[in-house]
Design an enzyme around this catalytic site. Structure first.
Site, PDB file in Angstrom:
ATOM      1  NE  ARG A 181      -3.801  -2.195   2.383  1.00  0.00           N
ATOM      2  CZ  ARG A 181      -3.663  -3.516   2.531  1.00  0.00           C
ATOM      3  NH1 ARG A 181      -2.473  -4.040   2.816  1.00  0.00           N
ATOM      4  NH2 ARG A 181      -4.700  -4.325   2.389  1.00  0.00           N
ATOM      5  CG  HIS A 240      -1.139  -5.531  -4.324  1.00  0.00           C
ATOM      6  ND1 HIS A 240      -0.018  -5.430  -3.521  1.00  0.00           N
ATOM      7  CD2 HIS A 240      -1.912  -6.524  -3.779  1.00  0.00           C
ATOM      8  CE1 HIS A 240      -0.105  -6.334  -2.551  1.00  0.00           C
ATOM      9  NE2 HIS A 240      -1.237  -6.992  -2.671  1.00  0.00           N
ATOM     10  CG  HIS A 258      -0.541 -11.429  -4.306  1.00  0.00           C
ATOM     11  ND1 HIS A 258      -1.519 -12.220  -3.740  1.00  0.00           N
ATOM     12  CD2 HIS A 258      -0.518 -10.282  -3.593  1.00  0.00           C
ATOM     13  CE1 HIS A 258      -2.085 -11.553  -2.732  1.00  0.00           C
ATOM     14  NE2 HIS A 258      -1.491 -10.383  -2.612  1.00  0.00           N
ATOM     15  CG  ASP A 311      -2.745  -7.987   4.905  1.00  0.00           C
ATOM     16  OD1 ASP A 311      -1.703  -8.203   4.248  1.00  0.00           O
ATOM     17  OD2 ASP A 311      -3.721  -7.373   4.436  1.00  0.00           O
ATOM     18  CD  GLU A 365       1.757 -10.398  -0.778  1.00  0.00           C
ATOM     19  OE1 GLU A 365       1.794  -9.256  -1.306  1.00  0.00           O
ATOM     20  OE2 GLU A 365       0.869 -10.760   0.012  1.00  0.00           O
TER      21      GLU A 365
END
Length: 351
Positions: free
Chosen positions: A81, A106, A180, A252, A316
């Site tokens: 982000r 992204h 991803h 996350d 990631e």
């Protein structure tokens, strides 16, 4: 073993879309879609003479046209982000596309994961390799500069999927590329991944607010649900009473790799204890985003599977989220004459 190629016609996609199949003799097998550079399948030996597909995805290539969970795709120009969709570069503020509330996620809604990449066979020998190329024009999704991106997928003798990235620009911009794929080492249709045992070479993580934006100094993982310095089931503490878990709706978060110096090093390892399947992740990147598929929401996947919450995990490898607003973070600025480089490897084995 030769790399197979099949052409696919997808309505609404102006360029020809292709599927390439790479096979490492006696080992890994991957199908790659040029739309989004997506890894559609990744099959590893199951230890019983067969194979198991360990990435979530779609049977029909058309599923990748509106792939909001980013299943299997290449991410750019900026993985993760950027706050308020504002990119400051050399004293100039660039307004980026918004696709995550008021923020930019992204690379934007029309970013690399939505575009057809140009493919070429790099090697069809014992380590098959496929090259993908994309030219992102000045102004795409609000980014300055024309960016030329090359990615090479290789299946190695070590039973690894190696992903090598390079990028060049004609104007200062921000670049933070990643891959991803959602993994489930029990098999793409096997259900929950909370029993997978995870180890991270990361003593610190980046705290976030409820929008997923960094909101404070790096935090130590010890004594928190974010401590994966020793192997721990992903789900062991995922529902703990912790503000950061509430903010991320589980995991996350970006973890800060210990001793980062840009060399290729181990950053994560995952074991599925029932099958004994193991995935070691090595990367040149300073961070790794752990995401556990919280928002999958039961979407239809391959072979009749339904991907519910926590049925796949992402690791990631990347630079940190919102780095352009944090001068204390490793820089994601790329200038003309410089070359962005990144390598990440996913090494598979069975205990």
């Amino acid at each position: 073993m030769p790399i197979d190629r099949a052409r696919v016609d997808l309505p609404g996609i102006s360029s020809q879309v292709e599927i390439y199949t790479l096979q490492q003799p006696g080992g890994l097998r991957a199908r790659v879609l040029t739309l989004g550079g997506a890894i559609m399948t990744l099959e590893m030996p199951d230890g019983r003479g067969g194979t198991v597909d360990v990435v979530l995805g779609f049977d029909d290539p058309a599923g990748y046209r509106d792939n909001r969970p980013f299943l299997g795709t290449l991410i750019g120009r900026y993985g993760n982000r950027i706050a308020r969709a504002e990119l400051p570069i050399d004293g100039e503020l660039h307004r980026l596309a918004t696709n995550d509330g008021a923020n930019h996620l992204h690379g934007g809604p029309g970013a690399f994961h939505t575009l057809p990449w140009e493919a070429r066979v790099v090697s069809d020998g014992p380590e098959p390799a496929l090259g993908l190329r994309l030219v992102s024009r000045d102004g795409d999704e609000g980014y300055p500069g024309t960016l030329e991106v090359d990615v090479v997928y290789t299946l190695t003798r070590e039973q690894a999927l190696r992903v090598e990235y390079t990028a060049r620009t004609d104007r200062a911009t921000a670049v933070n590329l990643t891959q991803h794929s959602y993994f489930n080492l029990a098999g793409q249709a096997a259900g929950s991944i909370v029993g997978h045992e995870l180890r991270l070479w990361a003593s610190r993580f980046i705290p976030i607010d409820r929008a997923g934006i960094p909101n404070g100094p790096l935090r130590p993982v010890r004594g928190t649900p974010f401590d994966f310095l020793a192997p721990m089931p992903i789900g062991a503490r995922i529902d703990a009473d912790d503000e950061q878990l509430r903010n991320g709706v589980g995991y996350d978060h970006c973890f800060v790799i210990d001793g980062w110096d840009g060399s290729l090093r181990a950053i994560a390892e995952v074991v599925e204890p029932v099958s004994g399947r193991r995935m070691l992740v090595r990367s040149t990147e300073p961070g790794v985003q752990l995401y556990v598929g919280t928002h999958l929401g039961g979407i239809p996947g391959k072979r009749g599977a339904r991907y519910a919450t926590r049925t796949g995990f992402c690791l990631e490898a990347q630079h940190f989220p919102d780095s352009p607003h944090h001068p204390e973070f490793p820089s994601t600025r790329l200038a003309p004459g410089e070359t962005y480089r990144q390598t990440t490897e996913y090494v598979f084995s069975t205990e």
